[in-house]
Design a protein around this motif. Structure first.
Motif, mmCIF file in Angstrom:
data_model
loop_
_atom_site.group_PDB
_atom_site.id
_atom_site.type_symbol
_atom_site.label_atom_id
_atom_site.label_comp_id
_atom_site.label_asym_id
_atom_site.label_seq_id
_atom_site.Cartn_x
_atom_site.Cartn_y
_atom_site.Cartn_z
ATOM 1 N N CYS B 44 0.864 -1.174 0.000
ATOM 2 C CA CYS B 44 0.000 0.000 0.000
ATOM 3 C C CYS B 44 0.906 1.231 0.000
ATOM 4 O O CYS B 44 1.435 1.570 1.062
ATOM 5 N N PRO B 45 1.172 1.822 -1.145
ATOM 6 C CA PRO B 45 0.574 1.560 -2.448
ATOM 7 C C PRO B 45 1.074 0.241 -3.050
ATOM 8 O O PRO B 45 2.217 -0.151 -2.818
ATOM 9 N N ARG B 88 -4.470 9.714 -4.133
ATOM 10 C CA ARG B 88 -5.264 8.827 -3.268
ATOM 11 C C ARG B 88 -5.565 7.501 -3.976
ATOM 12 O O ARG B 88 -5.517 6.437 -3.362
ATOM 13 N N ASN B 89 -5.891 7.584 -5.251
ATOM 14 C CA ASN B 89 -6.154 6.353 -6.010
ATOM 15 C C ASN B 89 -4.892 5.486 -6.094
ATOM 16 O O ASN B 89 -4.955 4.264 -5.955
ATOM 17 N N PHE B 91 -2.359 5.432 -4.014
ATOM 18 C CA PHE B 91 -2.008 4.885 -2.700
ATOM 19 C C PHE B 91 -2.982 3.782 -2.269
ATOM 20 O O PHE B 91 -2.584 2.763 -1.704
ATOM 21 N N ASN B 92 -4.255 4.008 -2.526
ATOM 22 C CA ASN B 92 -5.271 3.074 -2.027
ATOM 23 C C ASN B 92 -5.486 1.866 -2.936
ATOM 24 O O ASN B 92 -6.275 0.983 -2.608
ATOM 25 N N ASP B 93 -4.818 1.850 -4.084
ATOM 26 C CA ASP B 93 -4.919 0.679 -4.966
ATOM 27 C C ASP B 93 -3.988 -0.393 -4.399
ATOM 28 O O ASP B 93 -2.850 -0.561 -4.821
ATOM 29 N N LYS B 94 -4.516 -1.109 -3.410
ATOM 30 C CA LYS B 94 -3.693 -2.095 -2.706
ATOM 31 C C LYS B 94 -3.473 -3.329 -3.576
ATOM 32 O O LYS B 94 -4.236 -3.602 -4.489
ATOM 33 N N GLU B 134 -2.169 4.982 5.563
ATOM 34 C CA GLU B 134 -2.986 6.190 5.387
ATOM 35 C C GLU B 134 -2.218 7.214 4.565
ATOM 36 O O GLU B 134 -0.988 7.226 4.550
#
Lengths: 77, 163
Positions: B44-45, B88-89, B91-94, B134
């Motif tokens: 993450c990312p 944000r996309n 980073f949050n694209d796990k 986060e």
């Protein structure tokens, strides 16, 4: 490999990297230079959800080939 | 051990098209020994990986590639809201598979069956539960923004440990 294993995938150059889009995911950090190490390709394939068997057919050694004996699901067949 | 669960904390100031942004991230990555070298795989990312002949080299290259990805997004975005959404996309694209590997490495550490080798044994230990992934993307050039020296933080990375 991408043409055959990731139909519909698109890619472009950014200033620092190659940006590859497939399967609703964007891989922003693929190296721009040639002779990319296998680990970069392995990560990109796994992250984008590209079929690993297909990728391995195009890039031998990318992933360990599953043998029928090693695959419990195929053993019982 | 061949796989180590890492937590990192990066802080960057990024110039965009008409704005200055601050990006603060607490992320996760898996340091794995493969093909005779160390690979730092983003969890993450998830869309990032770098290698090195040593763990430290892989980390430094990972850090640089992360920063360059932010710079690319700043170029791509026409405005601050667009940049914020891209970051944000990103980073949050796990990467779910990597997350499982990360959790598995954490369980191995917790079991105590094998001790981390040097230099991993010398890293600080951060509790995974207390340091969840986060990302914060703020506008630094806003009129209401105040600046104090205590806001400065160097890059940090640590070995994850269970609570």
């Amino acid at each position: 490999m991408l043409q055959n294993c990731a139909p519909g995938c698109t890619w472009r150059f950014s200033t620092h990297n190659r940006v590859i889009t497939f399967n609703g995911h964007v891989y922003r950090t693929f190296p721009k230079h040639d002779n990319v190490e296998l680990g970069h390709i392995r990560k990109m394939v796994r992250f984008l959800g590209i079929d690993q068997d297909c990728a391995t057919q195009h890039i031998p050694g990318l992933f360990k080939v599953k043998t029928p004996a090693a695959d419990p699901a195929k053993k019982s067949k | 051990m061949n796989n180590y669960p890492l937590i990192f904390a990066f802080r960057d100031a990024v110039s965009g098209n008409g704005y200055l942004s601050g990006v603060t991230a607490t992320g996760r990555a898996l340091m794995a020994h493969e093909d005779g070298q160390w690979w730092m795989y983003g969890v993450c990312p998830g869309g990032i990986a770098e290698s090195g002949s040593t763990m430290q080299e892989a980390y430094l290259r990972f850090r640089n590639t992360y920063k360059n990805a932010l710079f690319d997004m700043a170029e791509e975005a026409k405005s601050f809201p667009g940049f914020k959404e891209l970051v944000r996309n990103f980073f949050n694209d796990k990467h779910e598979e990597e997350e499982e590997n990360w959790q598995s490495a954490l369980r191995e550490l917790r079991s105590g069956k094998s001790d981390p080798a040097t230099p991993f044994s010398e890293l600080p230990r951060w509790k995974a539960e207390s340091n969840p992934p986060e990302i914060s993307v703020t506008r630094l050039d806003a009129a209401s923004q105040t600046f104090v020296a205590s806001q400065n933080h160097g890059d940090l990375y640590a070995l994850a440990e269970a609570a």
